[in-house]
Design a protein around this motif. Structure first.
Motif, mmCIF file in Angstrom:
data_model
loop_
_atom_site.group_PDB
_atom_site.id
_atom_site.type_symbol
_atom_site.label_atom_id
_atom_site.label_comp_id
_atom_site.label_asym_id
_atom_site.label_seq_id
_atom_site.Cartn_x
_atom_site.Cartn_y
_atom_site.Cartn_z
ATOM 1 N N ARG A 131 26.122 161.948 43.369
ATOM 2 C CA ARG A 131 26.484 160.036 43.130
ATOM 3 C C ARG A 131 27.245 159.641 41.967
ATOM 4 O O ARG A 131 28.031 158.583 42.342
ATOM 5 N N GLN A 132 28.092 160.751 41.471
ATOM 6 C CA GLN A 132 29.317 159.874 40.487
ATOM 7 C C GLN A 132 30.485 159.851 41.394
ATOM 8 O O GLN A 132 30.771 158.755 41.334
ATOM 9 N N ARG A 133 30.521 160.642 42.539
ATOM 10 C CA ARG A 133 32.145 160.977 43.482
ATOM 11 C C ARG A 133 31.195 159.471 44.282
ATOM 12 O O ARG A 133 32.377 158.946 44.698
ATOM 13 N N ALA A 134 30.410 159.143 44.936
ATOM 14 C CA ALA A 134 29.551 158.112 45.998
ATOM 15 C C ALA A 134 29.809 156.513 45.088
ATOM 16 O O ALA A 134 30.497 155.549 45.122
ATOM 17 N N ALA A 135 29.423 156.279 43.414
ATOM 18 C CA ALA A 135 29.816 155.366 43.185
ATOM 19 C C ALA A 135 31.244 155.277 43.206
ATOM 20 O O ALA A 135 32.067 153.933 43.260
ATOM 21 N N LEU A 136 32.132 156.647 42.284
ATOM 22 C CA LEU A 136 33.496 156.422 42.353
ATOM 23 C C LEU A 136 34.539 155.514 43.703
ATOM 24 O O LEU A 136 35.050 154.685 43.534
ATOM 25 N N VAL A 137 33.807 156.034 44.644
ATOM 26 C CA VAL A 137 34.282 155.983 46.552
ATOM 27 C C VAL A 137 34.684 154.251 46.371
ATOM 28 O O VAL A 137 34.939 153.848 46.632
ATOM 29 N N LEU A 138 32.975 154.538 46.127
ATOM 30 C CA LEU A 138 32.690 152.780 46.612
ATOM 31 C C LEU A 138 33.385 151.769 45.542
ATOM 32 O O LEU A 138 34.136 151.233 46.178
ATOM 33 N N VAL A 139 33.235 152.173 44.703
ATOM 34 C CA VAL A 139 34.239 150.965 44.166
ATOM 35 C C VAL A 139 35.139 150.833 43.726
ATOM 36 O O VAL A 139 36.272 150.122 43.869
ATOM 37 N N HIS A 140 36.076 151.815 44.038
ATOM 38 C CA HIS A 140 37.402 152.112 43.898
ATOM 39 C C HIS A 140 38.497 152.371 44.915
ATOM 40 O O HIS A 140 39.352 151.816 44.450
ATOM 41 N N PHE A 141 37.078 153.067 45.410
ATOM 42 C CA PHE A 141 38.289 153.136 46.816
ATOM 43 C C PHE A 141 37.810 152.175 47.736
ATOM 44 O O PHE A 141 38.722 151.469 48.844
ATOM 45 N N GLU A 143 36.713 149.282 46.853
ATOM 46 C CA GLU A 143 36.919 148.226 46.596
ATOM 47 C C GLU A 143 35.562 147.122 46.927
ATOM 48 O O GLU A 143 35.643 145.692 46.904
ATOM 49 N N LEU A 144 34.622 147.990 46.821
ATOM 50 C CA LEU A 144 33.595 147.052 46.363
ATOM 51 C C LEU A 144 32.987 146.532 44.870
ATOM 52 O O LEU A 144 33.447 147.082 44.079
ATOM 53 N N SER A 145 31.999 145.379 44.779
ATOM 54 C CA SER A 145 31.538 145.384 43.722
ATOM 55 C C SER A 145 31.064 146.456 42.623
ATOM 56 O O SER A 145 30.074 146.980 44.094
ATOM 57 N N ASN A 146 30.310 146.262 42.062
ATOM 58 C CA ASN A 146 29.304 146.882 41.190
ATOM 59 C C ASN A 146 27.747 146.275 42.333
ATOM 60 O O ASN A 146 27.283 147.299 42.106
ATOM 61 N N ILE A 147 27.508 145.701 42.215
ATOM 62 C CA ILE A 147 25.998 145.152 42.788
ATOM 63 C C ILE A 147 26.662 145.406 44.047
ATOM 64 O O ILE A 147 25.208 146.068 44.564
ATOM 65 N N ALA A 148 26.995 145.012 45.065
ATOM 66 C CA ALA A 148 27.277 145.923 45.885
ATOM 67 C C ALA A 148 27.145 147.514 46.234
ATOM 68 O O ALA A 148 26.498 147.968 46.927
ATOM 69 N N ALA A 149 28.063 148.054 45.604
ATOM 70 C CA ALA A 149 27.567 149.877 45.209
ATOM 71 C C ALA A 149 26.577 150.414 44.883
ATOM 72 O O ALA A 149 25.793 150.735 45.094
ATOM 73 N N ALA A 150 25.724 149.339 43.816
ATOM 74 C CA ALA A 150 24.553 149.977 43.247
ATOM 75 C C ALA A 150 23.685 149.656 44.663
ATOM 76 O O ALA A 150 23.094 150.476 45.116
ATOM 77 N N GLU A 151 23.484 148.601 45.512
ATOM 78 C CA GLU A 151 22.722 148.560 46.635
ATOM 79 C C GLU A 151 22.787 149.340 47.487
ATOM 80 O O GLU A 151 21.582 149.893 47.940
ATOM 81 N N MET A 152 23.977 150.188 47.667
ATOM 82 C CA MET A 152 24.066 151.151 48.849
ATOM 83 C C MET A 152 23.662 152.442 47.911
ATOM 84 O O MET A 152 23.163 153.284 49.224
ATOM 85 N N LEU A 153 23.319 152.418 46.777
ATOM 86 C CA LEU A 153 23.112 153.611 46.471
ATOM 87 C C LEU A 153 22.049 153.310 45.866
ATOM 88 O O LEU A 153 21.037 154.439 45.766
ATOM 89 N N GLY A 154 21.153 152.417 46.408
ATOM 90 C CA GLY A 154 19.960 152.248 46.042
ATOM 91 C C GLY A 154 19.598 152.243 44.926
ATOM 92 O O GLY A 154 18.438 153.107 43.916
ATOM 93 N N ILE A 155 20.298 151.966 43.087
ATOM 94 C CA ILE A 155 19.967 151.957 41.589
ATOM 95 C C ILE A 155 20.289 150.438 41.354
ATOM 96 O O ILE A 155 21.036 150.014 42.282
ATOM 97 N N VAL A 157 22.711 148.417 38.879
ATOM 98 C CA VAL A 157 23.189 148.114 38.684
ATOM 99 C C VAL A 157 24.201 148.513 36.872
ATOM 100 O O VAL A 157 25.534 149.303 37.088
ATOM 101 N N GLU A 158 23.192 148.794 36.571
ATOM 102 C CA GLU A 158 23.144 149.566 34.557
ATOM 103 C C GLU A 158 23.334 150.815 35.190
ATOM 104 O O GLU A 158 23.977 151.688 35.001
ATOM 105 N N ALA A 159 23.112 151.300 36.206
ATOM 106 C CA ALA A 159 22.766 152.937 36.928
ATOM 107 C C ALA A 159 23.846 153.295 37.585
ATOM 108 O O ALA A 159 24.307 153.796 37.806
ATOM 109 N N LEU A 160 24.767 152.397 37.924
ATOM 110 C CA LEU A 160 26.020 152.657 38.619
ATOM 111 C C LEU A 160 26.399 152.342 37.299
ATOM 112 O O LEU A 160 27.727 153.227 37.841
ATOM 113 N N GLU A 161 26.888 151.495 36.655
ATOM 114 C CA GLU A 161 27.869 151.909 35.480
ATOM 115 C C GLU A 161 28.096 152.680 34.790
ATOM 116 O O GLU A 161 29.131 153.395 33.974
ATOM 117 N N SER A 162 26.665 153.389 34.506
ATOM 118 C CA SER A 162 26.139 154.974 33.977
ATOM 119 C C SER A 162 27.431 155.999 34.372
ATOM 120 O O SER A 162 27.685 156.904 34.081
#
Length: 192
Positions: A131-141, A143-155, A157-162
């Motif tokens: 889940r940490q890898r997925a969050a980093l890949v979605l946001v940094h590689f 280049e998705l917004s935190n909102i879009a990445a959180a939606e894709m992970l089903g969590i 935004v606060e959980a994504l930021e964590s």
């Protein structure tokens, strides 16, 4: 919500080969990039991307816009396929799965160092929890917004930021010597 892929998906679902081709051109690099970073294996990444697009073609005729953007759905499918492959790897307990094979061809020193650093980063990324890898890949590689990445992970935004914060801390610790090497190179001091 405006989905930039809605018309292409509708047309591809109706059998329009040009629309299908446009979807592939638009999203294939993203799907391969996501899978490569999650799996640390180029061949498996291509297999995942191919499977994503097979699902796209089967879902396109039934796609109902509005619930989520089509690209969000594609990322979610790709992530789930990657999670499945990672799970199977753990079940097989193959210690060599996903590792880079050494390239023994002679290289100029700078290229060799850059490849070594890249391999270290990929290895460190591969060692993160999924889940940490997925969050980093979605946001940094990806280049998705935190909102879009959180939606894709089903969590949330606060959980994504964590997840991002924990993943960054772990990567920073794992790559401390690489960072020091890069800083030394930037100062004109070679650490080799």
């Amino acid at each position: 919500m405006i989905d930039p892929d809605a018309e292409l998906v509708r047309n591809a679902g109706a059998g329009d080969a040009r629309a299908a081709d446009a979807l592939v051109r638009r999203h294939l690099p993203k799907m391969i990039g996501l899978a490569r970073r999650m799996l640390n294996d180029g061949a498996e990444a291509e297999d995942v991307a191919q499977e994503v697009f097979l699902r796209v073609w089967s879902e396109a005729p039934r796609w109902k816009p509005g619930a989520a953007k089509f690209e969000t759905w594609m990322h979610r499918v790709a992530l789930n396929l990657c999670y499945d492959r990672l799970r199977r790897r753990r079940e097989k307990s193959d210690p060599g799965a996903g590792l880079y094979v050494a390239d023994h061809r002679p290289m100029p020193t700078e290229q060799w160092l850059a490849r070594q650093r890249e391999a270290r980063v990929h290895t460190a990324l591969a060692e993160l929890p999924e889940r940490q890898r997925a969050a980093l890949v979605l946001v940094h590689f990806q280049e998705l917004s935190n909102i879009a990445a959180a939606e894709m992970l089903g969590i949330s935004v606060e959980a994504l930021e964590s997840l991002l914060a924990r993943g960054r801390r772990t990567l920073k610790a794992a790559l401390a010597d690489v960072a020091a090497d890069l800083i030394g190179d930037a100062d004109g001091v070679s650490s080799v």
